[in-house]
Motif scaffolding. Structure first.
Motif, PDB file in Angstrom:
ATOM      1  N   ASP A 266      -2.466   7.699  -1.199  1.00  0.00           N
ATOM      2  CA  ASP A 266      -2.921   6.463  -0.556  1.00  0.00           C
ATOM      3  C   ASP A 266      -2.823   5.283  -1.508  1.00  0.00           C
ATOM      4  O   ASP A 266      -2.395   4.187  -1.113  1.00  0.00           O
ATOM      5  CB  ASP A 266      -4.368   6.624  -0.073  1.00  0.00           C
ATOM      6  N   GLU A 267      -3.209   5.483  -2.759  1.00  0.00           N
ATOM      7  CA  GLU A 267      -3.118   4.404  -3.742  1.00  0.00           C
ATOM      8  C   GLU A 267      -1.661   3.967  -3.939  1.00  0.00           C
ATOM      9  O   GLU A 267      -1.367   2.764  -4.014  1.00  0.00           O
ATOM     10  CB  GLU A 267      -3.713   4.857  -5.075  1.00  0.00           C
ATOM     11  N   LEU A 268      -0.762   4.923  -4.041  1.00  0.00           N
ATOM     12  CA  LEU A 268       0.646   4.583  -4.244  1.00  0.00           C
ATOM     13  C   LEU A 268       1.216   3.847  -3.035  1.00  0.00           C
ATOM     14  O   LEU A 268       1.976   2.879  -3.187  1.00  0.00           O
ATOM     15  CB  LEU A 268       1.458   5.850  -4.520  1.00  0.00           C
ATOM     16  N   GLU A 269       0.826   4.264  -1.849  1.00  0.00           N
ATOM     17  CA  GLU A 269       1.311   3.587  -0.642  1.00  0.00           C
ATOM     18  C   GLU A 269       0.816   2.142  -0.604  1.00  0.00           C
ATOM     19  O   GLU A 269       1.592   1.213  -0.332  1.00  0.00           O
ATOM     20  CB  GLU A 269       0.847   4.335   0.600  1.00  0.00           C
ATOM     21  N   ARG A 270      -0.462   1.947  -0.904  1.00  0.00           N
ATOM     22  CA  ARG A 270      -1.011   0.594  -0.896  1.00  0.00           C
ATOM     23  C   ARG A 270      -0.415  -0.251  -2.014  1.00  0.00           C
ATOM     24  O   ARG A 270      -0.176  -1.452  -1.845  1.00  0.00           O
ATOM     25  CB  ARG A 270      -2.531   0.634  -1.010  1.00  0.00           C
ATOM     26  N   ALA A 271      -0.155   0.363  -3.163  1.00  0.00           N
ATOM     27  CA  ALA A 271       0.455  -0.381  -4.268  1.00  0.00           C
ATOM     28  C   ALA A 271       1.867  -0.834  -3.920  1.00  0.00           C
ATOM     29  O   ALA A 271       2.263  -1.961  -4.239  1.00  0.00           O
ATOM     30  CB  ALA A 271       0.469   0.482  -5.528  1.00  0.00           C
ATOM     31  N   ARG A 272       2.622   0.015  -3.259  1.00  0.00           N
ATOM     32  CA  ARG A 272       3.978  -0.379  -2.869  1.00  0.00           C
ATOM     33  C   ARG A 272       3.934  -1.545  -1.872  1.00  0.00           C
ATOM     34  O   ARG A 272       4.754  -2.473  -1.946  1.00  0.00           O
ATOM     35  CB  ARG A 272       4.724   0.822  -2.288  1.00  0.00           C
ATOM     36  N   GLU A 273       2.987  -1.497  -0.953  1.00  0.00           N
ATOM     37  CA  GLU A 273       2.843  -2.605   0.000  1.00  0.00           C
ATOM     38  C   GLU A 273       2.432  -3.881  -0.721  1.00  0.00           C
ATOM     39  O   GLU A 273       2.968  -4.962  -0.451  1.00  0.00           O
ATOM     40  CB  GLU A 273       1.796  -2.242   1.063  1.00  0.00           C
ATOM     41  N   ARG A 274       1.485  -3.786  -1.661  1.00  0.00           N
ATOM     42  CA  ARG A 274       1.022  -4.952  -2.404  1.00  0.00           C
ATOM     43  C   ARG A 274       2.133  -5.527  -3.275  1.00  0.00           C
ATOM     44  O   ARG A 274       2.284  -6.741  -3.384  1.00  0.00           O
ATOM     45  CB  ARG A 274      -0.176  -4.544  -3.277  1.00  0.00           C
ATOM     46  N   ALA A 275       2.910  -4.658  -3.879  1.00  0.00           N
ATOM     47  CA  ALA A 275       4.020  -5.127  -4.710  1.00  0.00           C
ATOM     48  C   ALA A 275       5.026  -5.910  -3.880  1.00  0.00           C
ATOM     49  O   ALA A 275       5.492  -6.982  -4.279  1.00  0.00           O
ATOM     50  CB  ALA A 275       4.701  -3.942  -5.397  1.00  0.00           C
ATOM     51  N   ALA A 276       5.361  -5.387  -2.704  1.00  0.00           N
ATOM     52  CA  ALA A 276       6.373  -6.031  -1.860  1.00  0.00           C
ATOM     53  C   ALA A 276       5.891  -7.375  -1.327  1.00  0.00           C
ATOM     54  O   ALA A 276       6.648  -8.347  -1.296  1.00  0.00           O
ATOM     55  CB  ALA A 276       6.748  -5.105  -0.707  1.00  0.00           C
ATOM     56  N   GLU A 277       4.637  -7.432  -0.913  1.00  0.00           N
ATOM     57  CA  GLU A 277       4.131  -8.648  -0.275  1.00  0.00           C
ATOM     58  C   GLU A 277       3.678  -9.707  -1.265  1.00  0.00           C
ATOM     59  O   GLU A 277       3.514 -10.863  -0.904  1.00  0.00           O
ATOM     60  CB  GLU A 277       2.969  -8.304   0.667  1.00  0.00           C
ATOM     61  N   LYS A 278       3.522  -9.312  -2.540  1.00  0.00           N
ATOM     62  CA  LYS A 278       2.966 -10.246  -3.517  1.00  0.00           C
ATOM     63  C   LYS A 278       3.796 -10.321  -4.795  1.00  0.00           C
ATOM     64  O   LYS A 278       4.483 -11.315  -5.041  1.00  0.00           O
ATOM     65  CB  LYS A 278       1.524  -9.837  -3.830  1.00  0.00           C
ATOM     66  N   TYR A 279       3.745  -9.297  -5.607  1.00  0.00           N
ATOM     67  CA  TYR A 279       4.297  -9.390  -6.964  1.00  0.00           C
ATOM     68  C   TYR A 279       5.816  -9.394  -7.025  1.00  0.00           C
ATOM     69  O   TYR A 279       6.392  -9.757  -8.053  1.00  0.00           O
ATOM     70  CB  TYR A 279       3.728  -8.261  -7.825  1.00  0.00           C
ATOM     71  N   ALA A 280       6.481  -8.973  -5.957  1.00  0.00           N
ATOM     72  CA  ALA A 280       7.945  -9.051  -5.903  1.00  0.00           C
ATOM     73  C   ALA A 280       8.399 -10.167  -4.974  1.00  0.00           C
ATOM     74  O   ALA A 280       9.608 -10.346  -4.774  1.00  0.00           O
ATOM     75  CB  ALA A 280       8.526  -7.720  -5.436  1.00  0.00           C
ATOM     76  N   ASP A 281       7.464 -10.926  -4.446  1.00  0.00           N
ATOM     77  CA  ASP A 281       7.778 -11.966  -3.475  1.00  0.00           C
ATOM     78  C   ASP A 281       8.074 -13.279  -4.189  1.00  0.00           C
ATOM     79  O   ASP A 281       7.316 -13.723  -5.053  1.00  0.00           O
ATOM     80  CB  ASP A 281       6.597 -12.145  -2.519  1.00  0.00           C
TER      81      ASP A 281
END
Length: 271
Positions: free
Chosen positions: A245-260
């Motif tokens: 669950d943590e990895l799934e949420r981290a991937r979503e957070r990375a895509a929507e924020k830190y890689a945006d």
């Protein structure tokens, strides 16, 4: 709060893993949410793959040589912490994070830095590197680059008078995140090339910055192990891992924020 109080809590150690810059920053956020929700506190060691330029929260994107970074395959992300940009070389950088609930750590920023930097200094001692907090501020050389700003006694660590580790904190509503970099090997030319609009020479950079490989005969793998052991001993942490669950949420957070691009290239006056 004493170190013994820290050890009374449940901590997990996540040994060195390689992630993109965006994912590394997202994992810090997710670890904070886990700790705030009653899960384990986290100490971890990580690598940046590909090599990454992490910008300070309010850094002007115009200070980045975007063409060089794109040509060289260097990712650019933006940290939640302030300060200048840091080039994290895949092989030349060793990074760590410490994440815990805010009410378990000192409210004083200086006290909190000194507490959470304890394992960092211990790691250097294990490597045979004579490192300690900077005793005095040194003049700024180039503001956009973190390692060329004024040295600050609160969180800059030096060896032989040169910076070898930078550390920064940010506080969310219910958690504290401290992350930092230990320089294993200095690549002054590449570090400086990620920035634009300066005339700083590699020689000047090396006069301000040193690496573990210059200060001891420790291999990179030995240095990573020293950091892991120091963190584990300081927190009495058990070996752990991310949940699915943590990895799934981290991937979503990375895509929507830190890689945006909107997050990474946003100007200071737009924050």
């Amino acid at each position: 709060m004493a170190d013994t109080d820290v050890r009374d809590r449940a901590w997990r150690l996540i040994r060195e893993q390689s992630w993109s810059g965006a994912m590394n920053m997202a994992l810090d956020e997710i670890a904070a949410e886990t700790a705030a929700d009653g899960g384990p506190r986290t100490v971890r060691v990580y690598r940046w793959n590909p090599s990454t330029l992490s910008l300070g929260y309010r850094q002007d994107p115009d200070t980045v040589d975007w063409a060089f970074c794109e040509r060289e395959g260097i990712e650019v992300t933006r940290r939640q912490t302030g300060g200048g940009g840091i080039y994290h070389d895949t092989n030349g950088d060793i990074s760590y994070s410490i994440v815990a609930p805010k009410d378990e750590l000192p409210s004083s920023l200086m006290d909190c830095y000194h507490l959470l930097c304890t394992p960092v200094l211990d790691a250097f001692e294990r490597m045979g590197v004579a490192a300690d907090f900077a005793e005095k501020e040194l003049p700024e050389i180039y503001h956009p680059a973190c390692y060329l700003r004024e040295l600050h006694p609160a969180h800059d660590i030096v060896a032989d008078g040169r910076k070898i580790s930078g550390n920064a904190q940010y506080r969310r509503k219910n958690a504290v995140i401290q992350h930092g970099s230990l320089t294993y090997s200095v690549d002054a030319e590449r570090h400086l090339s990620t920035f634009t609009g300066h005339d700083v020479s590699p020689e000047t950079f090396r006069e301000r910055v040193t690496g573990i490989d210059e200060e001891s005969e420790t291999s990179r793998s030995e240095a990573v192990s020293a950091v892991e052991r120091a963190l584990a001993d300081w927190a009495a942490a058990d070996d752990g891992s991310w949940t699915d669950d943590e990895l799934e949420r981290a991937r979503e957070r990375a895509a929507e924020k830190y890689a945006d691009d909107d997050w990474v290239r946003r100007r200071p006056d737009e924050r």
